[in-house]
Write a protein that holds these residues in place. Sequence first.
Motif, mmCIF file in Angstrom:
data_model
loop_
_atom_site.group_PDB
_atom_site.id
_atom_site.type_symbol
_atom_site.label_atom_id
_atom_site.label_comp_id
_atom_site.label_asym_id
_atom_site.label_seq_id
_atom_site.Cartn_x
_atom_site.Cartn_y
_atom_site.Cartn_z
ATOM 1 N N GLU A 87 78.096 28.486 48.267
ATOM 2 C CA GLU A 87 77.331 29.311 48.777
ATOM 3 C C GLU A 87 76.304 28.183 49.487
ATOM 4 O O GLU A 87 75.359 27.433 48.803
ATOM 5 C CB GLU A 87 76.505 30.305 47.274
ATOM 6 C CG GLU A 87 77.613 30.735 47.073
ATOM 7 C CD GLU A 87 76.979 31.912 45.605
ATOM 8 O OE1 GLU A 87 76.903 32.807 45.099
ATOM 9 O OE2 GLU A 87 74.960 31.163 45.793
ATOM 10 N N CYS A 88 75.552 28.786 50.956
ATOM 11 C CA CYS A 88 74.660 28.309 51.571
ATOM 12 C C CYS A 88 74.041 29.319 51.683
ATOM 13 O O CYS A 88 73.971 30.905 52.581
ATOM 14 C CB CYS A 88 75.296 27.604 53.011
ATOM 15 S SG CYS A 88 74.229 27.122 54.179
ATOM 16 N N ARG A 89 72.261 28.897 51.867
ATOM 17 C CA ARG A 89 71.318 29.857 51.536
ATOM 18 C C ARG A 89 70.370 29.925 53.030
ATOM 19 O O ARG A 89 69.981 28.500 52.367
ATOM 20 C CB ARG A 89 70.792 30.381 50.392
ATOM 21 C CG ARG A 89 71.688 31.368 48.897
ATOM 22 C CD ARG A 89 71.074 31.786 47.978
ATOM 23 N NE ARG A 89 72.336 32.529 47.454
ATOM 24 C CZ ARG A 89 72.060 33.868 46.958
ATOM 25 N NH1 ARG A 89 71.429 34.270 48.131
ATOM 26 N NH2 ARG A 89 72.688 33.981 46.703
ATOM 27 N N SER A 90 70.173 31.275 53.217
ATOM 28 C CA SER A 90 68.670 30.146 54.414
ATOM 29 C C SER A 90 67.571 30.974 54.014
ATOM 30 O O SER A 90 67.682 32.209 53.433
ATOM 31 C CB SER A 90 68.774 30.954 56.032
ATOM 32 O OG SER A 90 68.471 32.879 56.114
ATOM 33 N N LEU A 91 66.313 29.833 53.432
ATOM 34 C CA LEU A 91 65.925 30.341 52.796
ATOM 35 C C LEU A 91 64.120 30.510 53.605
ATOM 36 O O LEU A 91 63.696 30.453 54.228
ATOM 37 C CB LEU A 91 65.073 29.019 51.741
ATOM 38 C CG LEU A 91 66.074 28.403 50.976
ATOM 39 C CD1 LEU A 91 65.121 27.379 50.095
ATOM 40 C CD2 LEU A 91 66.276 29.393 49.994
ATOM 41 N N SER B 14 75.657 38.511 54.236
ATOM 42 C CA SER B 14 74.314 38.921 54.625
ATOM 43 C C SER B 14 73.004 37.841 55.481
ATOM 44 O O SER B 14 74.803 36.454 56.164
ATOM 45 C CB SER B 14 73.429 39.112 53.218
ATOM 46 O OG SER B 14 73.309 37.163 52.659
ATOM 47 N N LEU B 15 72.586 38.194 56.468
ATOM 48 C CA LEU B 15 71.170 37.121 57.144
ATOM 49 C C LEU B 15 71.145 36.196 56.141
ATOM 50 O O LEU B 15 70.519 34.929 57.316
ATOM 51 C CB LEU B 15 70.858 38.322 57.309
ATOM 52 C CG LEU B 15 70.816 39.260 59.204
ATOM 53 C CD1 LEU B 15 70.106 39.797 59.433
ATOM 54 C CD2 LEU B 15 71.520 38.187 60.241
ATOM 55 N N THR B 16 71.472 35.960 55.330
ATOM 56 C CA THR B 16 70.851 34.728 54.351
ATOM 57 C C THR B 16 71.790 33.797 53.655
ATOM 58 O O THR B 16 71.456 32.937 52.281
ATOM 59 C CB THR B 16 69.094 34.796 53.476
ATOM 60 O OG1 THR B 16 70.240 36.393 52.768
ATOM 61 C CG2 THR B 16 68.373 35.556 54.410
ATOM 62 N N LEU B 17 73.233 34.548 53.253
ATOM 63 C CA LEU B 17 73.694 34.189 52.678
ATOM 64 C C LEU B 17 75.201 34.100 53.438
ATOM 65 O O LEU B 17 75.928 34.809 53.957
ATOM 66 C CB LEU B 17 74.024 34.757 51.188
ATOM 67 C CG LEU B 17 75.077 34.347 50.480
ATOM 68 C CD1 LEU B 17 75.052 32.334 49.789
ATOM 69 C CD2 LEU B 17 75.414 35.195 48.962
ATOM 70 N N SER B 18 76.234 32.241 53.198
ATOM 71 C CA SER B 18 77.540 32.046 54.028
ATOM 72 C C SER B 18 77.711 31.780 52.732
ATOM 73 O O SER B 18 77.012 30.617 51.618
ATOM 74 C CB SER B 18 77.518 32.000 54.763
ATOM 75 O OG SER B 18 78.954 30.765 55.603
ATOM 76 N N CYS C 57 76.473 22.532 54.005
ATOM 77 C CA CYS C 57 76.194 24.273 55.368
ATOM 78 C C CYS C 57 74.926 23.434 55.948
ATOM 79 O O CYS C 57 73.817 22.460 55.809
ATOM 80 C CB CYS C 57 76.047 25.165 54.517
ATOM 81 S SG CYS C 57 74.551 24.983 53.932
ATOM 82 N N SER C 58 74.981 23.953 57.377
ATOM 83 C CA SER C 58 73.271 24.152 58.209
ATOM 84 C C SER C 58 73.101 25.269 58.738
ATOM 85 O O SER C 58 74.517 26.402 58.977
ATOM 86 C CB SER C 58 73.353 23.331 58.751
ATOM 87 O OG SER C 58 74.630 23.183 59.884
ATOM 88 N N ALA C 59 72.657 25.842 59.185
ATOM 89 C CA ALA C 59 71.805 26.393 59.806
ATOM 90 C C ALA C 59 70.898 26.530 60.771
ATOM 91 O O ALA C 59 70.053 25.897 60.545
ATOM 92 C CB ALA C 59 71.404 27.594 58.494
ATOM 93 N N ARG C 60 70.250 27.104 61.519
ATOM 94 C CA ARG C 60 69.709 26.758 62.209
ATOM 95 C C ARG C 60 68.353 28.159 62.003
ATOM 96 O O ARG C 60 68.668 28.818 62.858
ATOM 97 C CB ARG C 60 70.052 26.914 64.267
ATOM 98 C CG ARG C 60 68.543 26.658 65.378
ATOM 99 C CD ARG C 60 69.489 26.663 66.831
ATOM 100 N NE ARG C 60 69.676 25.073 66.830
ATOM 101 C CZ ARG C 60 71.261 25.404 67.285
ATOM 102 N NH1 ARG C 60 71.899 26.263 66.992
ATOM 103 N NH2 ARG C 60 71.446 23.752 67.702
ATOM 104 N N ILE C 61 67.287 27.666 62.023
ATOM 105 C CA ILE C 61 66.054 28.843 62.578
ATOM 106 C C ILE C 61 65.874 29.458 63.680
ATOM 107 O O ILE C 61 65.846 28.688 65.044
ATOM 108 C CB ILE C 61 64.353 27.963 61.876
ATOM 109 C CG1 ILE C 61 64.838 27.530 60.554
ATOM 110 C CG2 ILE C 61 63.506 28.891 61.586
ATOM 111 C CD1 ILE C 61 63.361 26.607 60.757
ATOM 112 N N PRO C 62 65.889 31.063 63.626
ATOM 113 C CA PRO C 62 65.543 31.054 64.927
ATOM 114 C C PRO C 62 64.366 31.321 65.391
ATOM 115 O O PRO C 62 63.761 30.925 64.989
ATOM 116 C CB PRO C 62 65.649 32.994 64.325
ATOM 117 C CG PRO C 62 66.372 32.597 63.567
ATOM 118 C CD PRO C 62 66.115 31.829 62.335
ATOM 119 N N GLY C 63 64.638 30.836 66.916
ATOM 120 C CA GLY C 63 63.409 30.576 67.635
ATOM 121 C C GLY C 63 63.597 30.979 69.098
ATOM 122 O O GLY C 63 64.759 31.450 69.625
#
Lengths: 113, 118
Positions: B22-26, B73-77, B94-100
Motif C-alpha cells: 500500500e502507498c498512501r498520501s498523507l 481513492s485519492l490517497t491510496l494506491s 512508491c512516490s506521489a507529488r503534492i498538488p500545486g
Amino acid sequence: GEDVEQSLFLSVREGDSSVINCTYTDSSSTYLYWYKQEPGAGLQLLTYIFSNMDMKQDQRLTVLLNKKDKHLSLRIADTQTGDSAIYFCAESSPNSGNTPLVFGKGTRLSVIA
Amino acid sequence: GAVVSQHPSWVICKSGTSVKIECRSLDFQATTMFWYRQFPKQSLMLMATSNEGSKATYEQGVEKDKFLINHASLTLSTLTVTSAHPEDSSFYICSARIPGQVGNQPQHFGDGTRLSIL
C-alpha cells in the motif's frame, strides 16, 4: 530517450567537502533534483533547482547547474559520517505534473572518519 | 515529516503467494502515484504510473497481470505482486507529488517495501 549519468562512487574524509556530479541529456528538463537514500530506506528529497537558476544554496548543500553543458552538481560542505548514503540525481520535464522522474544510477558517498 | 506512507516495510513469503503493498498520501490528495522497483546497488526503475479512477500506465517490459495496480481513492494506491516468485524479490518504492503549481512540486517517496520470496 532521456538519460541521466552519475559517477558511481565517491569517498571523502570527514570535514571535507563532497562534490557529486551529474549530467543529463534532455534539453527540455526544467526541474532537477537531488535525493538521498540511506541503506534500506526510501528516497529523501534533499533539494531541487529550476532550470532558470544557476545556483541554489541550502545550509550545507550547494547545487550548481550549467544548463549549456547539461551538468548538475551537489556540493556538501563539512561532510559528516551521517552523510554516507547513495545520492540520486533526477530530472523531469515541465509538460505535465504527472511526469515521472528519470533517475541516474546513484553515487555512493562514503565518508571516512 | 513523511508525506507518503508505504506499508508494509518488509515482507517475506513463500513462492506462489500474492503480496499487496500500500502507498498512501498523507494530508493531500494524489491523483497520480508512481511505482518503482530497485534492485540491489542499482537505480530506481519506473514500473508504472498509477492514475486515480483509471487504469495504470505500465512501462515497457512490466507485466500488467503480474503487477496489479489499483488506485481506488485519492490517497491510496496498491501494488499487488501476484503469484510471486524469487525473481520478484526486490525493493519496491512508491512516490506521489503534492498538488500545486504544475511542475513546481517534487515527488515525495515512501520508505519502500523490501519483498523477499522464498
